[in-house]
Design an enzyme around this catalytic site. Structure first.
Site, PDB file in Angstrom:
ATOM      1  N   GLU A  10     -67.144 -67.107  38.532  1.00 15.62           N
ATOM      2  CA  GLU A  10     -68.143 -68.075  38.102  1.00 15.62           C
ATOM      3  C   GLU A  10     -69.070 -68.444  39.257  1.00 15.62           C
ATOM      4  O   GLU A  10     -68.839 -68.067  40.405  1.00 15.62           O
ATOM      5  CB  GLU A  10     -67.451 -69.323  37.537  1.00 15.62           C
ATOM      6  CG  GLU A  10     -66.863 -69.117  36.147  1.00 15.62           C
ATOM      7  CD  GLU A  10     -67.925 -69.062  35.057  1.00 15.62           C
ATOM      8  OE1 GLU A  10     -69.124 -69.136  35.377  1.00 15.62           O
ATOM      9  OE2 GLU A  10     -67.548 -68.959  33.874  1.00 15.62           O
ATOM     10  N   ASP A  48     -81.054 -74.128  18.669  1.00 12.92           N
ATOM     11  CA  ASP A  48     -81.043 -74.131  20.129  1.00 12.92           C
ATOM     12  C   ASP A  48     -80.514 -72.798  20.629  1.00 12.92           C
ATOM     13  O   ASP A  48     -79.807 -72.082  19.904  1.00 12.92           O
ATOM     14  CB  ASP A  48     -80.171 -75.277  20.646  1.00 12.92           C
ATOM     15  CG  ASP A  48     -80.500 -75.659  22.087  1.00 12.92           C
ATOM     16  OD1 ASP A  48     -81.367 -74.993  22.691  1.00 12.92           O
ATOM     17  OD2 ASP A  48     -79.900 -76.609  22.604  1.00 12.92           O
ATOM     18  N   ILE A  95     -76.729 -69.968  27.046  1.00 12.55           N
ATOM     19  CA  ILE A  95     -75.965 -68.816  27.541  1.00 12.55           C
ATOM     20  C   ILE A  95     -74.530 -69.262  27.806  1.00 12.55           C
ATOM     21  O   ILE A  95     -74.308 -70.278  28.473  1.00 12.55           O
ATOM     22  CB  ILE A  95     -76.592 -68.248  28.825  1.00 12.55           C
ATOM     23  CG1 ILE A  95     -78.043 -67.820  28.567  1.00 12.55           C
ATOM     24  CG2 ILE A  95     -75.782 -67.060  29.339  1.00 12.55           C
ATOM     25  CD1 ILE A  95     -78.797 -67.386  29.805  1.00 12.55           C
ATOM     26  N   HIS A  96     -73.563 -68.529  27.271  1.00 11.02           N
ATOM     27  CA  HIS A  96     -72.151 -68.855  27.434  1.00 11.02           C
ATOM     28  C   HIS A  96     -71.389 -67.592  27.832  1.00 11.02           C
ATOM     29  O   HIS A  96     -71.859 -66.474  27.603  1.00 11.02           O
ATOM     30  CB  HIS A  96     -71.571 -69.394  26.122  1.00 11.02           C
ATOM     31  CG  HIS A  96     -72.200 -70.672  25.662  1.00 11.02           C
ATOM     32  ND1 HIS A  96     -71.618 -71.904  25.862  1.00 11.02           N
ATOM     33  CD2 HIS A  96     -73.377 -70.907  25.018  1.00 11.02           C
ATOM     34  CE1 HIS A  96     -72.405 -72.848  25.355  1.00 11.02           C
ATOM     35  NE2 HIS A  96     -73.468 -72.267  24.834  1.00 11.02           N
ATOM     36  N   ARG A  97     -70.208 -67.784  28.423  1.00 14.44           N
ATOM     37  CA  ARG A  97     -69.396 -66.600  28.724  1.00 14.44           C
ATOM     38  C   ARG A  97     -68.625 -66.224  27.461  1.00 14.44           C
ATOM     39  O   ARG A  97     -67.958 -67.045  26.834  1.00 14.44           O
ATOM     40  CB  ARG A  97     -68.502 -66.823  29.928  1.00 14.44           C
ATOM     41  CG  ARG A  97     -67.169 -67.442  29.724  1.00 14.44           C
ATOM     42  CD  ARG A  97     -66.433 -67.615  31.057  1.00 14.44           C
ATOM     43  NE  ARG A  97     -65.101 -68.163  30.864  1.00 14.44           N
ATOM     44  CZ  ARG A  97     -64.507 -69.003  31.701  1.00 14.44           C
ATOM     45  NH1 ARG A  97     -65.136 -69.405  32.787  1.00 14.44           N
ATOM     46  NH2 ARG A  97     -63.278 -69.439  31.457  1.00 14.44           N
TER      47      ARG A  97
END
Length: 496
Positions: A292, A169, A172-174
């Protein structure tokens, strides 16, 4: 907004070439810029939009070619910070993007793997065990503000696989750069990569992960789909393949047992280390993470999973891609897949009734949706509210839904507010759903805000039914104007 020259978009560079053919879609500058807060501070004025503090606006993307401390690299920001620009890059009218993605989900094309020697992403290789290796010097990751916990990778396509099933998979992550070879990774509960990470951690194993930066915009949009539209085991790269009608190309990583996007500008290879946590702001002690999507700076998390970097590969003269967290870019990346998910679920239940969906900018593409619903029969009355309930099921992070009739332009906020003011009565057209799980980054969803909220991240969801009751439709017809060709009288304003 037609392009003067047809450019086939297959990666970030071809996307930029396409934008260069369309006026007012890309600004390129060689003015020196500091990646620490200044770069994002500039783009806040040029084209961030979204929930960014005013003054801001929707404007062109911006390519910085002289980034202080990174003379061999450039930084692109705002590539997707305009719905019209997303439509241009995906070759679809802006108001039909949700439909495009809905069709792509139904006809996925799985990625393929190419040999290492053909991968542009591996033209230059830096191994972490080499002297002088420092990811902070290799990648021009900006900070959005002066309070950020550190430099952030905000547009990294994180790719990992289930240790048991080998299903893969991309999300998108910080990602915050913590040291020369370490990054922290923030997981919103429920993301598929977190499921993979937890499974590996329970086994006491590191989870190999690649982070591809600077890719085809179709991949960036597709990566933002969430369950139930794309359940665990559904590889969202297959949606990007369907959008382009051509499989996404992957390449084996050089230091880990995983793959990466073969034409990316940068690839970070690493492992999520089991049972190791790091404080997100350990280098700054600001208590803040980064801005955010709701428009507020997120708090630094006390314990986050850690990625140990094994290598960085990149193209020659690479282009770093970044995003301002609360910008219109996030609205489009999160919102257009949300629209597709709602269209798909509602159409299954009541075909042809839901005409369109807009994940509104003020909700960052997640918190608010406007549904355009058509009532054709007396029996359709009430089905618009059923559609709203289905929308909450299609995307669990939705907080507010506004329903409008087919004569309202759902993409025009003034028109939606007109419907709210002339087709809505609060005591009969408002539905409240208290105590429902939403999204943890909404600061109003906390026990401190209201005694009715017992746990952070739980919300009162609301439906605003701004549709005319079917039996009164004749009494709510809008004034009709004569159809004319305005270009005869104002040719500069109405060019064909």
């Amino acid at each position: 907004m037609p392009a003067t020259t047809k450019v086939k978009v297959t990666d970030l560079r071809s996307a930029l070439e396409l934008l260069k053919t369309v006026p007012e879609q890309l600004i390129e500058t060689s003015e020196p810029v500091d990646p620490h807060a200044e770069l994002s501070g500039v783009y806040r004025h040029v084209g961030a939009g979204g929930t960014v503090k005013r003054p801001t606006q929707i404007g062109p993307a911006m390519l910085f070619n002289h980034v202080i401390g990174h003379e061999d690299a450039s930084v692109i920001i705002g590539l997707l910070a305009s719905r019209e620009r997303v439509g241009l890059l995906l070759d679809t009218p802006a108001d039909r993007l949700g439909f495009l993605l809905n069709e792509a989900v139904k006809a996925p094309i799985q990625p393929v793997t190419i040999p290492n020697e053909k991968a542009k992403a591996q033209e230059v290789v830096h191994y972490a065990d080499e002297p002088g290796f420092d990811i902070r010097k290799l990648i021009p990751a900006p900070t959005n503000t002066e309070e950020d916990a550190g430099p952030y990778i905000t547009m990294g396509m994180c790719y990992a696989s289930d240790t048991e099933t080998a299903e893969s998979d991309v999300t998108i992550h910080r990602l915050c750069l913590q040291s020369k070879d370490e990054m922290s990774m923030y997981f919103v509960p429920g993301r598929h990569l977190e499921t993979y990470r937890l499974k590996a951690e329970q086994e006491g194993k590191p989870l190999p992960i690649s982070i591809s930066i600077g890719v085809d915009p179709a991949i960036e949009i597709a990566a933002c789909f969430e369950p139930p539209t794309t359940p665990l085991g559904f590889n969202e790269l297959s949606i990007a393949g369907a959008i382009r009608k051509e499989a996404v190309e992957l390449v084996p990583c050089l230091t880990i047992d995983e793959k990466a996007i073969a034409n990316a500008e940068y690839v970070i290879e690493g492992e999520l280390i089991p049972n190791v946590r790091v404080r997100e702001d350990q280098n700054t002690n600001t208590g803040k993470a980064m801005p955010e999507f709701p428009g507020y700076t997120g708090p630094a998390i006390a314990e986050l999973p850690l990625i140990k970097v094994k290598a960085v590969t990149h193209r020659k003269n690479p282009i770093m891609q970044t995003v301002i967290g609360p910008s219109e870019e996030h609205v489009n990346m999160a919102g257009i897949p949300t629209e597709a998910s709602i269209l798909q679920m509602v159409d299954r239940a009541m075909p042809g009734k839901l005409l369109n969906v807009y994940a509104h900018s003020s909700g960052g593409g997640k918190y608010m949706a406007v549904l355009q619903f058509k009532k054709s029969l007396p029996a359709d009355e009430g089905r618009q509210r059923q559609a709203a309930l289905l929308a909450f099921s299609a995307f669990s992070e939705l907080k507010h839904i506004i329903i409008v009739d087919e004569d309202v332009d759902l993409f025009d906020s003034n028109d939606v507010m007109w419907a709210l003011n002339t087709r809505f009565q609060g005591d009969v057209d408002t539905m409240m759903l208290p105590g429902v799980r939403c999204h943890p980054l909404d600061p109003s969803q906390s026990p401190e805000y209201s005694h009715t909220i017992h746990q952070k991240g739980v919300s009162c969801k609301m439906i605003f039914d701004c549709t005319v009751p079917f039996h009164l439709k004749e009494h709510f017809k809008r004034a009709e104007f004569k159809e004319v060709d305005p270009s005869r009288f104002a040719p500069d304003l109405f060019k064909s």
